[in-house]
Design an enzyme around this catalytic site. Structure first.
Site, mmCIF file in Angstrom:
data_model
loop_
_atom_site.group_PDB
_atom_site.id
_atom_site.type_symbol
_atom_site.label_atom_id
_atom_site.label_comp_id
_atom_site.label_asym_id
_atom_site.label_seq_id
_atom_site.Cartn_x
_atom_site.Cartn_y
_atom_site.Cartn_z
ATOM 1 N N ASN A 95 0.877 -1.168 0.000
ATOM 2 C CA ASN A 95 0.000 0.000 0.000
ATOM 3 C C ASN A 95 0.920 1.226 0.000
ATOM 4 O O ASN A 95 1.453 1.591 1.043
ATOM 5 C CB ASN A 95 -0.891 -0.041 1.255
ATOM 6 C CG ASN A 95 -1.718 1.215 1.419
ATOM 7 O OD1 ASN A 95 -1.808 2.037 0.497
ATOM 8 N ND2 ASN A 95 -2.326 1.372 2.580
ATOM 9 N N TRP A 96 1.093 1.801 -1.175
ATOM 10 C CA TRP A 96 2.050 2.914 -1.293
ATOM 11 C C TRP A 96 1.507 4.207 -0.692
ATOM 12 O O TRP A 96 2.231 5.176 -0.552
ATOM 13 C CB TRP A 96 2.411 3.149 -2.760
ATOM 14 C CG TRP A 96 3.187 2.029 -3.412
ATOM 15 C CD1 TRP A 96 3.501 0.801 -2.868
ATOM 16 C CD2 TRP A 96 3.766 2.030 -4.725
ATOM 17 N NE1 TRP A 96 4.223 0.055 -3.771
ATOM 18 C CE2 TRP A 96 4.399 0.780 -4.921
ATOM 19 C CE3 TRP A 96 3.798 2.962 -5.771
ATOM 20 C CZ2 TRP A 96 5.069 0.449 -6.097
ATOM 21 C CZ3 TRP A 96 4.458 2.624 -6.964
ATOM 22 C CH2 TRP A 96 5.086 1.386 -7.109
ATOM 23 N N LYS A 97 0.223 4.220 -0.375
ATOM 24 C CA LYS A 97 -0.431 5.422 0.172
ATOM 25 C C LYS A 97 -0.174 6.618 -0.746
ATOM 26 O O LYS A 97 -0.072 6.443 -1.957
ATOM 27 C CB LYS A 97 0.031 5.663 1.611
ATOM 28 C CG LYS A 97 -0.139 4.410 2.481
ATOM 29 C CD LYS A 97 -0.031 4.660 3.946
ATOM 30 C CE LYS A 97 -0.255 3.342 4.698
ATOM 31 N NZ LYS A 97 -0.232 3.482 6.140
ATOM 32 N N GLU A 123 -5.549 -4.641 10.441
ATOM 33 C CA GLU A 123 -4.534 -3.620 10.666
ATOM 34 C C GLU A 123 -4.864 -2.836 11.938
ATOM 35 O O GLU A 123 -5.689 -1.910 11.903
ATOM 36 C CB GLU A 123 -4.494 -2.637 9.491
ATOM 37 C CG GLU A 123 -4.144 -3.273 8.168
ATOM 38 C CD GLU A 123 -3.527 -2.265 7.211
ATOM 39 O OE1 GLU A 123 -2.427 -2.532 6.737
ATOM 40 O OE2 GLU A 123 -4.140 -1.201 6.980
ATOM 41 N N HIS A 156 -9.589 1.195 4.402
ATOM 42 C CA HIS A 156 -8.371 1.409 5.172
ATOM 43 C C HIS A 156 -8.667 2.388 6.308
ATOM 44 O O HIS A 156 -9.463 3.312 6.148
ATOM 45 C CB HIS A 156 -7.262 1.963 4.256
ATOM 46 C CG HIS A 156 -5.928 1.978 4.945
ATOM 47 N ND1 HIS A 156 -5.577 2.957 5.839
ATOM 48 C CD2 HIS A 156 -4.881 1.117 4.893
ATOM 49 C CE1 HIS A 156 -4.366 2.691 6.304
ATOM 50 N NE2 HIS A 156 -3.924 1.574 5.744
ATOM 51 N N SER A 195 3.173 -1.834 10.419
ATOM 52 C CA SER A 195 4.612 -1.909 10.739
ATOM 53 C C SER A 195 5.215 -3.284 10.461
ATOM 54 O O SER A 195 6.126 -3.728 11.158
ATOM 55 C CB SER A 195 4.875 -1.492 12.189
ATOM 56 O OG SER A 195 4.519 -0.137 12.384
ATOM 57 N N GLY A 222 2.380 2.529 10.822
ATOM 58 C CA GLY A 222 3.384 3.590 10.718
ATOM 59 C C GLY A 222 4.067 3.939 12.033
ATOM 60 O O GLY A 222 4.738 4.959 12.135
ATOM 61 N N GLU A 254 -7.126 4.824 7.417
ATOM 62 C CA GLU A 254 -6.889 6.240 7.089
ATOM 63 C C GLU A 254 -8.072 6.822 6.314
ATOM 64 O O GLU A 254 -8.371 8.005 6.440
ATOM 65 C CB GLU A 254 -5.559 6.370 6.318
ATOM 66 C CG GLU A 254 -4.370 6.165 7.265
ATOM 67 C CD GLU A 254 -3.113 5.615 6.627
ATOM 68 O OE1 GLU A 254 -3.002 5.597 5.391
ATOM 69 O OE2 GLU A 254 -2.224 5.181 7.398
ATOM 70 N N GLY A 278 2.791 -0.993 4.317
ATOM 71 C CA GLY A 278 2.831 0.422 3.975
ATOM 72 C C GLY A 278 4.271 0.870 3.749
ATOM 73 O O GLY A 278 4.837 0.683 2.665
ATOM 74 N N GLY A 279 4.887 1.432 4.783
ATOM 75 C CA GLY A 279 6.234 2.015 4.657
ATOM 76 C C GLY A 279 7.243 1.097 3.978
ATOM 77 O O GLY A 279 7.982 1.526 3.084
HETATM 78 P P1 PGA Z 1 2.698 0.512 7.636
HETATM 79 O O1 PGA Z 1 1.245 0.695 6.985
HETATM 80 O O2 PGA Z 1 3.270 -0.758 7.104
HETATM 81 O O3 PGA Z 1 3.477 1.730 7.181
HETATM 82 O O4 PGA Z 1 2.511 0.481 9.112
HETATM 83 C C1 PGA Z 1 0.400 -0.409 6.759
HETATM 84 C C2 PGA Z 1 -0.901 0.067 6.184
HETATM 85 O O5 PGA Z 1 -1.430 1.102 6.620
HETATM 86 O O6 PGA Z 1 -1.448 -0.564 5.265
#
Ligand code: PGA
Length: 250
Positions: free
Chosen positions: A12-14, A166, A96, A212, A172, A98, A233-234
Site C-alpha cells: 500500500n504505497w499510500k 490492521e 483502510h 509496521s 506507521g 486512514e 505500507g512504509g
Molecule cells: P505501515 O502501513 O506498514 O506503514 O505500518 C500499513 C498500512 O497502513 O497498510
C-alpha cells in the site's frame, strides 16, 4: 495456513511517489517476483496506476487504494471500480483506517465499495482494525466483529475478498502486536467469517496482517496459521524490503 491459501504480500504505497520513481519501484519489485512464492500486489496512488502498470511484469498484480461505490456519475474527484478495472487493476483496498478516519467512511460505505469492486470484477481487500483506545479498553474483538459484520458483503467469497487486519496503533508506528496476539485476532476473524459466510468461505479466504510489518518481524507473523500474508505500507516503498517480506512467507 492451509495449502489452498496462497500467501499474498500487498504493498500500500499510500500518497507517495511520482511517475518516475513509481515505475522504478514497480520494475524493481517485478525483477524479484520470480524468486518468491507469494503472490505480489502493488497499490500505487491512483494517478500512478498507468505508469506503474506499464512497468510491472507478469506475476505482480496491480491494485488501487479506494473506489467509489457508484459506476459513474456526478461524483467530483472520485474514481469508480470500473475505471480501476479498465486501467488494469485486479484489486482495490477498501476501508483502510486512514480512509475511515480522514474521510469519515463507515462500515456501510466500505461494504458498498466492496460490492462495487465485485461488480467491476475486482477483488476487494477489506481493512479492519481497532484503535489504541479500543484496545486498551479490551474491546478489540468486539470492534473487529462489528467492522466485519458491517463491511464484508454477503456476496464475499474466498476468491473475491481478502480481509486485512490492521491495528490502527500499529500503522506507521513501528509497534506491532506479538505474533500470538496477531494470530488470536486472525483466528477470531476467521471464526466470525465462518459464522457469517460459512466455513468453506472462511477457510479459503486470505487474511492479511498490516501495521509496521518489516523484514525483521515478517517471518514470525507470517508463520502464524491464520495469517496468510501482509498489507505493507512504509516497507513497500523499498523493493528490497518488500521482497524480503515476501521471501519470509512459509
Ligand atoms: P505501515 O502501513 O506498514 O506503514 O505500518 C500499513 C498500512 O497502513 O497498510
Amino acid at each position: 495456513m492451509t495449502d489452498a491459501r496462497t500467501p499474498l504480500i500487498a504493498g500500500n504505497w499510500k500518497m507517495n511517489g511520482v511517475a518516475a520513481g513509481g515505475a522504478e519501484l514497480a520494475a524493481a519489485v517485478s525483477a524479484g517476483a520470480n524468486d518468491v512464492s507469494a503472490e505480489l500486489l502493488v497499490c500505487p496512488p491512483t494517478v500512478l496506476i498507468a505508469p506503474v502498470g506499464a512497468a510491472l511484469r507478469d506475476g505482480v498484480a496491480l491494485g488501487a487504494q479506494d473506489c467509489h461505490f457508484a459506476q459513474s456519475g456526478a461524483h467530483t474527484g472520485d474514481i469508480s471500480a470500473e475505471m480501476l478495472a479498465d486501467a488494469g487493476c485486479a484489486y482495490v483496498i477498501v476501508g483502510h483506517s486512514e480512509r475511515r478516519a480522514d474521510h469519515g467512511e463507515t462500515s456501510g460505505d466500505v461494504c458498498a465499495k466492496a460490492m462495487a469492486a465485485y461488480r467491476a470484477g475486482l477483488r476487494a481487500v477489506i481493512c479492519v482494525g481497532e484503535t489504541e483506545a479500543e484496545r486498551d479498553a479490551g474491546k478489540t474483538l468486539e470492534v473487529i466483529t462489528a467492522q466485519l459484520n458491517g463491511s464484508v458483503p454477503s456476496a464475499a467469497t474466498a476468491e473475491n475478498t481478502v480481509v486485512a487486519y490492521e491495528p490502527v496503533w500499529a500503522i506507521g508506528t513501528g509497534r506491532t502486536p506479538t505474533n500470538d496476539e496477531a494470530q488470536a485476532v486472525h483466528a477470531h476473524i476467521r471464526a466470525a467469517l465462518s459464522a457469517s459466510h460459512g466455513a468453506a468461505v472462511s477457510d479459503g479466504m486470505r487474511l492479511l496482517y498490516g501495521g509496521s510489518m518489516k523484514p525483521e518481524n515478517a517471518q514470525g507473523l507470517l508463520a502464524q496459521p491464520d495469517i496468510d500474508g501482509g498489507l505493507i505500507g512504509g516497507a513497500s516503498l523499498k523493493a528490497e524490503d518488500f521482497l524480503a517480506i515476501a521471501a519470509s512467507c512459509p
